[in-house]
Design a protein around this motif. Structure first.
Motif, short mmCIF file in Angstrom:
data_model
loop_
_atom_site.label_atom_id
_atom_site.label_comp_id
_atom_site.label_asym_id
_atom_site.label_seq_id
_atom_site.Cartn_x
_atom_site.Cartn_y
_atom_site.Cartn_z
N ALA A 187 0.83 -1.20 0.00
CA ALA A 187 0.00 0.00 0.00
C ALA A 187 0.86 1.25 0.00
CB ALA A 187 -0.92 0.00 1.22
N ALA A 188 1.96 1.24 0.76
CA ALA A 188 2.87 2.39 0.78
C ALA A 188 3.46 2.63 -0.60
CB ALA A 188 3.97 2.16 1.81
N ARG A 189 3.82 1.58 -1.29
CA ARG A 189 4.34 1.72 -2.67
C ARG A 189 3.26 2.30 -3.59
NH1 ARG A 189 7.63 -3.90 -3.98
NH2 ARG A 189 9.64 -3.26 -3.11
N ALA A 190 2.04 1.81 -3.45
CA ALA A 190 0.96 2.29 -4.32
C ALA A 190 0.68 3.76 -4.12
CB ALA A 190 -0.31 1.46 -4.07
N PHE A 191 0.86 4.26 -2.87
CA PHE A 191 0.64 5.67 -2.58
C PHE A 191 1.86 6.54 -2.92
CE2 PHE A 191 -2.87 4.12 0.09
CZ PHE A 191 -3.86 5.02 -0.29
N GLY A 192 2.90 5.94 -3.50
CA GLY A 192 4.05 6.70 -3.95
C GLY A 192 5.05 7.06 -2.87
N VAL A 193 5.04 6.36 -1.73
CA VAL A 193 6.04 6.60 -0.68
C VAL A 193 7.41 6.19 -1.20
CG1 VAL A 193 6.72 6.06 1.69
CG2 VAL A 193 4.29 6.22 1.09
N SER A 194 8.43 6.99 -0.92
CA SER A 194 9.77 6.73 -1.43
C SER A 194 10.33 5.42 -0.86
CB SER A 194 10.72 7.87 -1.06
OG SER A 194 10.89 7.95 0.34
#
Length: 464
Positions: free
Chosen positions: A356-363
């Motif tokens: 989910a963090a990757r999908a939201f564009g978190v570095s």
């Protein structure tokens, strides 16, 4: 004229830096409520607090042995130049001066007043007999006819009384500090009631009693006997604490950046990064570790022999060889932890909240710092302490085959190496090996017990 010349070795700087780093760590720890809560679980355990105090005791001995200086030589008449001895001493040498200065001719058993080996003696009548001669220092204070066992018992009782009084004074000081800190926070003695004070006070009392007993009897007897050249075995075992603490700590810390960085990178980024990291640690693991370390140490020995001008003192040469051994051990021992972290990171990176963090564009850096690293910390901690134990034992193995620390440096490995021939003689000279084994056993056991409590506190499956 100066009474001494301060001499700071490179390993001294490193142990000072280690202590300062630990102090900063605990200061920052007090500011982080979540991390503080986890570490509180470590110290609320009687076993965790007791093992931590034992480790601190070893570190304190290493610190005393890391303040080095050289004494001035006798000044020549008419000369204003001050020359200093080539022998480098430490505060630990001063503290244990009674143990250090009472050398005998050769072997003697623990608490013995006669030599372990027979010698030819000429009696007043001119007759030559072969007998066990009286030791020069141990038991020399005894009046004629008084048995050593009675004197040892009396001095032991006196040492225990002194140690008990010092223990009571220490307990009283702790109680006053607890009360004072509690008043400043408005909680009285309840401010630190969560600590296992019974275990802490008993451990401190045991350490004080043992230290007092050694200091009281060490000036009159060789508590653990003497070695082949008549040196006190207990003094050698205590001097080796610094070598054991440093080689375990420095080599372990050197494995950390490579193992954590490459292991997490391989498991998180996958692809060519994973292939490259696997290729590197597979290649390194395929080389026999002992052979690789031995070859590297021999190269260091060649460098020392071909550049003698860089090492003015024997202690500087031994220190350089020691640090090189720490570096070599660290650089050749990171592959196991790296493999573990790669496998754990592969698993954690597939969890829903990481995806989910990757999908939201978190570095990537923030994901690794906030989600990956906290979930592999327990593996890092337990692996590092196991590596610490392994490095302490590896030094003993390397010294046994002649590629460990310099023979002039006190270490448990050198003690075992020197004592290997003693085990095959009759009667057996067992106390050198027993002293080195006992000191290593206590340090490694305390480190492993403390690591178990840290693992339990930081394991994500047990954190509440």
């Amino acid at each position: 004229m100066a009474d001494f010349k301060l001499t700071i070795l490179w390993s001294d700087w490193l142990i000072y830096l280690l202590v300062v780093t630990l102090a900063i760590f605990f200061i920052n720890l007090a500011r982080d409520a979540v991390t503080r809560k986890r570490w509180r679980k470590v110290f609320v355990s009687p076993l965790g607090s007791a093992s931590f105090l034992v480790i601190v005791f070893y570190v304190a001995i290493a610190l005393l042995d890391s303040v080095h200086f050289r004494l001035p030589l006798q000044q020549l008449e008419g000369s204003d130049t001050v020359h200093y001895s080539q022998e480098v001493n430490s505060l630990l040498d001063l503290t244990l001066q009674d143990l250090r200065g009472n050398d005998e001719k050769t072997y003697s058993e623990p608490f013995a007043i006669y030599s372990f080996a027979k010698e030819n003696r000429t009696l007043d009548s001119g007759q030559v007999v072969r007998d066990f001669p009286r030791l020069e220092h141990a038991g020399s204070h005894l009046p004629t006819g008084k048995p050593a066992s009675a004197d040892i018992f009396e001095r032991t009782m006196h040492a225990l009384v002194v140690g008990a009084l010092l223990t009571l004074a220490l307990w009283l000081l702790i109680w006053v500090l607890r009360w004072g800190l509690g008043l400043s926070s408005g909680q009285g003695l309840q401010a630190s009631a969560w600590l296992p004070w019974k275990s802490i006070l008993l451990t401190l009392g045991a350490l004080v009693l043992v230290s007092t007993w050694v200091m009281q009897l060490g000036g009159y007897y060789h508590i653990l006997g003497t070695n082949k050249v008549g040196q006190d075995v207990l003094f050698q075992a205590i001097k080796a604490v610094r070598t054991g603490v440093l080689i375990g700590t420095l080599a372990t810390l050197l494995t950390l950046p490579l193992a954590v960085g490459l292991g997490i990178a391989a498991g998180y980024f996958k692809g060519w990064v994973d292939d490259l990291v696997q290729y590197v640690y597979t290649t390194l693991s395929s080389i026999p570790g002992i052979l690789l370390i031995a070859a590297s140490v021999l190269l260091i020995d060649v460098y020392i022999e071909t550049h003698p001008e860089q090492f003015q003192l024997t202690a500087e040469r031994a220190d350089f060889q020691f640090l090189a051994l720490c570096f070599i051990l660290g650089m050749t021992s990171w592959t196991g932890l790296c493999r573990l972290l790669r496998a754990e990171t592969l698993k954690v990176s597939q969890l829903d909240y990481v995806q989910a963090a990757r999908a939201f564009g978190v570095s990537n850096g923030r994901i690794i710092g906030k989600h990956i690293l906290p979930n592999v910390t327990h593996i890092v901690l337990i692996a590092l302490v196991l590596d610490f134990s392994g490095f302490v034992l590896a030094e003993a193995i390397l010294s046994y085959i002649g590629v460990g620390v310099d023979p002039s440096m006190a270490s448990w490995g050198n003690m075992i190496n020197e004592a290997r021939a003693e085990l095959s003689r009759e009667p057996v000279v067992w106390w050198s090996v027993a002293a080195a084994f006992s000191m290593m056993f206590v340090l490694v056991l305390a480190a492993n017990l403390f690591a178990d409590k840290v693992r339990d506190a930081f394991d994500p499956r047990t954190v509440g």
